[in-house]
Design a protein around this motif. Structure first.
Motif, short mmCIF file in Angstrom:
data_model
loop_
_atom_site.label_atom_id
_atom_site.label_comp_id
_atom_site.label_asym_id
_atom_site.label_seq_id
_atom_site.Cartn_x
_atom_site.Cartn_y
_atom_site.Cartn_z
N ASP A 99 10.93 23.55 33.19
CA ASP A 99 11.44 22.87 31.99
C ASP A 99 12.38 21.73 32.32
N ILE A 100 12.87 21.66 33.56
CA ILE A 100 13.89 20.65 33.90
C ILE A 100 13.54 19.86 35.16
N THR A 101 12.27 19.64 35.40
CA THR A 101 11.87 18.86 36.58
C THR A 101 12.46 17.45 36.53
N TRP A 102 12.72 16.94 35.34
CA TRP A 102 13.26 15.59 35.15
C TRP A 102 14.66 15.43 35.75
N LEU A 103 15.34 16.52 36.07
CA LEU A 103 16.69 16.45 36.62
C LEU A 103 16.68 15.99 38.09
N ALA A 104 15.58 16.22 38.79
CA ALA A 104 15.51 15.84 40.20
C ALA A 104 15.67 14.33 40.36
N GLY A 105 16.52 13.94 41.30
CA GLY A 105 16.73 12.53 41.58
C GLY A 105 18.11 12.28 42.15
N HIS A 106 18.37 11.02 42.45
CA HIS A 106 19.68 10.58 42.96
C HIS A 106 20.30 9.75 41.85
N TRP A 107 21.44 10.19 41.33
CA TRP A 107 22.10 9.60 40.17
C TRP A 107 23.48 9.11 40.57
N GLN A 108 23.93 7.97 39.99
CA GLN A 108 25.22 7.42 40.40
C GLN A 108 25.85 6.59 39.28
N VAL A 109 27.17 6.63 39.23
CA VAL A 109 27.96 5.72 38.39
C VAL A 109 29.12 5.24 39.25
N LYS A 110 29.38 3.93 39.17
CA LYS A 110 30.52 3.41 39.93
C LYS A 110 31.13 2.24 39.21
N GLU A 169 25.37 12.29 41.91
CA GLU A 169 24.81 13.63 41.88
C GLU A 169 23.39 13.53 42.42
N LEU A 170 23.07 14.44 43.28
CA LEU A 170 21.75 14.46 43.91
C LEU A 170 21.11 15.81 43.60
N TRP A 171 19.92 15.80 43.02
CA TRP A 171 19.18 17.02 42.73
C TRP A 171 17.84 16.98 43.43
N MET A 172 17.60 17.96 44.28
CA MET A 172 16.30 18.09 44.95
C MET A 172 15.32 18.76 43.98
N PRO A 173 14.03 18.46 44.09
CA PRO A 173 13.05 19.13 43.23
C PRO A 173 13.03 20.65 43.50
N ALA A 174 12.56 21.38 42.52
CA ALA A 174 12.48 22.84 42.66
C ALA A 174 11.43 23.21 43.71
N ARG A 175 11.84 24.09 44.59
CA ARG A 175 10.93 24.70 45.57
C ARG A 175 11.43 26.12 45.79
N GLY A 176 10.51 27.07 45.81
CA GLY A 176 10.91 28.45 46.03
C GLY A 176 11.83 28.97 44.94
N ARG A 177 11.65 28.51 43.72
CA ARG A 177 12.44 28.90 42.54
C ARG A 177 13.91 28.51 42.64
N VAL A 178 14.20 27.42 43.40
CA VAL A 178 15.57 26.93 43.55
C VAL A 178 15.58 25.41 43.51
N MET A 179 16.52 24.83 42.75
CA MET A 179 16.84 23.40 42.81
C MET A 179 18.22 23.31 43.45
#
Length: 174
Positions: free
Chosen positions: A50-61, A69-79
């Protein structure tokens, strides 16, 4: 003239009993108690899908500070995730993050500064919004992420709304 074969009274009673036994479970399945009528509808289990869209490299400066914030894609039921904030040349703050899907529920685990992890249960998820909650925690009690195009807004809540950060996608993580 021959009379038609009629079932015996015992056979009629047997057929009636079999028919009644077959129909009884159907009649009780339709019955709704007042408590069931007032209960909220059952929802499907919320998962990492339901939240695959969270994966990515995000930044504000801005001029002297940066949060990413860096989110790796889900693998093995863990992000797996990481948050880092830096102001000037001072020592930065960091937080180890993970979202784990169990057989029963999905949880966001936050470890600010590497401290022991605190769980927040995923309570809502759509194609652009997710909510994690732990009402027993002092602060935050709720963590929300909202996607709007290439912007990700993260907000934390206690008993009242807390700070929020709007980060831009600066990269994909595969």
């Amino acid at each position: 003239m021959k009379t038609p074969n009629r079932p015996s009274p015992g056979r009629i009673l047997w057929r009636s009993a079999v028919l009644l036994a077959a129909l009884l479970p159907l009649s009780s399945a339709v019955e709704v108690t007042p408590q069931e009528a007032d209960a909220p509808a059952k929802t499907e289990k919320l998962t990492l899908d339901d939240i695959t869209w969270l994966a990515g490299h995000w930044q504000v400066k801005d001029r002297d500070s940066m949060t990413e914030e860096l989110w790796m894609p889900a693998r093995g039921r863990v992000m797996l995730g990481l948050n880092r904030s830096v102001r000037g040349k001072a020592h930065g703050q960091f937080e180890f993050l993970r979202i784990v899907q169990t057989k029963k529920d999905t949880y966001y685990w936050a470890s600010p500064g590497g401290s022991p992890a605190t769980p927040f249960k995923m309570t809502e998820a759509t194609e652009d919004h997710v909510v994690f909650e732990n009402p027993e925690h002092d602060f935050p009690k709720r963590i929300e992420y909202r996607l709007d195009g290439d912007e990700l807004t993260a907000q934390i809540f206690g008993d009242e709304p807390g700070p929020s950060w709007t980060l831009k996608r600066i990269g994909d993580v595969k």
